[in-house]
Design a protein around this motif. Structure first.
Motif, PDB file in Angstrom:
ATOM      1  N   GLY A  23      51.150 109.260  16.086  1.00 29.51           N
ATOM      2  CA  GLY A  23      50.864 108.880  14.683  1.00 29.51           C
ATOM      3  C   GLY A  23      49.326 107.967  14.569  1.00 29.51           C
ATOM      4  N   LEU A  24      49.063 108.047  13.311  1.00 32.65           N
ATOM      5  CA  LEU A  24      47.574 107.579  13.090  1.00 32.65           C
ATOM      6  C   LEU A  24      47.348 106.143  13.349  1.00 32.65           C
ATOM      7  CD1 LEU A  24      46.764 109.695  10.126  1.00 32.65           C
ATOM      8  CD2 LEU A  24      46.432 110.277  12.501  1.00 32.65           C
ATOM      9  N   GLY A  25      48.348 105.352  13.129  1.00 32.78           N
ATOM     10  CA  GLY A  25      48.187 103.761  13.299  1.00 32.78           C
ATOM     11  C   GLY A  25      47.380 103.037  12.321  1.00 32.78           C
ATOM     12  N   THR A  26      47.399 103.541  11.206  1.00 32.83           N
ATOM     13  CA  THR A  26      46.396 103.092  10.070  1.00 32.83           C
ATOM     14  C   THR A  26      46.776 101.736   9.665  1.00 32.83           C
ATOM     15  OG1 THR A  26      48.071 103.817   8.543  1.00 32.83           O
ATOM     16  CG2 THR A  26      46.483 105.378   8.832  1.00 32.83           C
ATOM     17  N   ARG A  27      47.620 101.246  10.095  1.00 32.15           N
ATOM     18  CA  ARG A  27      47.870  99.499   9.581  1.00 32.15           C
ATOM     19  C   ARG A  27      47.099  98.824  10.767  1.00 32.15           C
ATOM     20  NH1 ARG A  27      54.260  99.250   9.916  1.00 32.15           N
ATOM     21  NH2 ARG A  27      53.799 101.039  11.240  1.00 32.15           N
ATOM     22  N   PHE A  28      46.477  99.376  12.018  1.00 35.14           N
ATOM     23  CA  PHE A  28      45.625  98.795  12.774  1.00 35.14           C
ATOM     24  C   PHE A  28      44.333  98.971  12.706  1.00 35.14           C
ATOM     25  CE2 PHE A  28      49.676  97.222  14.865  1.00 35.14           C
ATOM     26  CZ  PHE A  28      49.290  95.822  14.902  1.00 35.14           C
ATOM     27  N   LEU A  29      43.831  99.735  11.822  1.00 35.08           N
ATOM     28  CA  LEU A  29      42.321 100.094  11.804  1.00 35.08           C
ATOM     29  C   LEU A  29      41.699  98.759  11.350  1.00 35.08           C
ATOM     30  CD1 LEU A  29      42.654 103.481   9.467  1.00 35.08           C
ATOM     31  CD2 LEU A  29      41.510 102.954  11.997  1.00 35.08           C
ATOM     32  N   PRO A  30      40.388  98.602  11.768  1.00 36.18           N
ATOM     33  CA  PRO A  30      39.689  99.392  12.642  1.00 36.18           C
ATOM     34  C   PRO A  30      40.112  99.513  14.326  1.00 36.18           C
ATOM     35  CG  PRO A  30      38.428  97.570  12.338  1.00 36.18           C
ATOM     36  CD  PRO A  30      39.520  97.292  11.715  1.00 36.18           C
ATOM     37  N   ALA A  31      40.849  98.757  14.593  1.00 37.00           N
ATOM     38  CA  ALA A  31      41.070  98.901  16.095  1.00 37.00           C
ATOM     39  C   ALA A  31      41.486 100.014  16.541  1.00 37.00           C
ATOM     40  CB  ALA A  31      42.118  97.676  16.396  1.00 37.00           C
ATOM     41  N   THR A  32      42.286 100.857  15.875  1.00 38.26           N
ATOM     42  CA  THR A  32      42.654 102.267  16.282  1.00 38.26           C
ATOM     43  C   THR A  32      41.877 103.065  15.837  1.00 38.26           C
ATOM     44  OG1 THR A  32      44.205 102.086  14.365  1.00 38.26           O
ATOM     45  CG2 THR A  32      45.177 101.344  16.368  1.00 38.26           C
TER      46      THR A  32
END
Ligand code: UTP
Length: 290
Positions: free
Chosen positions: A14-23
């Motif tokens: 998965g892209l992990g968009t909820r943790f951007l910019p960490a991800t």
């Protein structure tokens, strides 16, 4: 007797968009809860439950996960050279045995159902477990082991659930329950994020599954659902029309590390359980001036 569960699929594409910019560059599954990356908790839970082979479904930008579960020669040699034998032994003990992990790729993040389907050849014609790594479980025994114990008695497909409140039910996938079967119960329906006040129960699906191999055939022909993604839930609902599905209530606690609040909660609660960090964290929390 039910066919033994030897393999577990851990989707990490998965892209992990909820943790951007960490991800942006670091996979969300590699974010740390206390002293190990989120994904390591799922791997430990799988092996504890008796799984022999873990299959990761990875994607672009996820090579760190492969490296994490590999033997790190330089690190091992340096630690031992400096007399840090205990740490070297610990790191080594947490590295899966040779041949006990495989990696395949989901080229495009087309949804959880699609990610599981990408593992079809590695899974083969046998029942298997799926663990969503961003759901970190705290329980003894672990969640998958609790499910395995029920599976040994009743077989079929098993979904772990955990209780929530009626007010929060609309945030989750919720199950409708039927007859009890020992420690488990029949699941008769599943609803993704039910509108407030319409949830069939307070039991949410917490990211652990035992599935029969027929799910792969259904996933192969599954059309896209919510969010334009191939959803595991849709394939399970089709399978439920003909095949038994059971729920097991996890006796323990689930932390949703896919959300910022859940991730922070996991860090605080698990730091309070860890003898290395407990006292300091407790002092810190006591000193918080709200
Ligand atoms: P999530 O639903 O949390 O999605 O995935 P996500 O894309 O990782 O995160 P957000 O919502 O953008 O922040 C649950 C698990 O399924 C995997 C993820 O890596 C995560 O471990 N997954 C999800 C895949 O492997 N492939 C997908 O196409 C979607």
């Amino acid at each position: 007797m039910a066919k033994r569960i030897r393999k577990a699929v851990i989707p990490v594409a998965g892209l992990g968009t909820r943790f951007l910019p960490a991800t942006k560059a670091v996979p969300k599954e590699m974010l740390t809860v206390v002293d190990r990356p989120v994904v390591q908790y799922a791997v430990e839970e799988a092996f504890e439950a008796g799984v022999e082979h873990v299959i990761f479904v990875t994607g672009r930008g996820k090579v760190l996960i492969e490296d994490h579960f590999d033997y790190q020669y330089e690190l091992d040699a340096t630690l031992r050279e400096r007399g840090k034998t205990e740490m070297a032994d610990l790191v080594e003990a947490q590295t899966p045995a040779a041949g006990a992990v495989s990696f395949t790729r989901q080229q495009k993040p087309l949804g959880l159902g699609h990610a599981v389907w990408c593992a079809r050849d590695l899974v083969g014609d046998e029942p298997f477990a799926v663990l969503l790594p961003d759901m970190v479980m705290d329980g003894e025994p672990g969640c998958l082991k609790q499910m395995m114990d029920a599976y040994d008695e009743i077989g079929g497909n098993i979904i772990a659930v955990q209780e929530t409140t009626p007010e929060l039910a609309h945030k989750y996938g919720i199950v409708a329950t039927g007859q009890a079967h020992g420690r488990a119960f029949e699941i008769t329906d599943m609803v993704e994020k039910p509108a407030p006040g319409t949830a069939p129960s307070n039991l949410y699906i917490n990211g652990r599954y035992i599935l029969q191999p027929r799910i792969m055939e259904l996933l192969a022909t599954q059309s896209t659902g919510a969010g334009g993604e191939i959803q595991l839930t849709d394939a399970m609902l089709t399978m439920m029309e003909t095949d038994p599905f059971f729920g097991v209530s996890f006796a323990g606690r689930t932390f949703d590390c896919g959300s910022k609040a859940g991730f922070l909660e996991a860090n605080i609660m698990l730091a309070l359980k860890n003898p290395d960090t407990r006292d300091d964290v407790l002092e810190m929390l006591k000193a918080v001036d709200l």
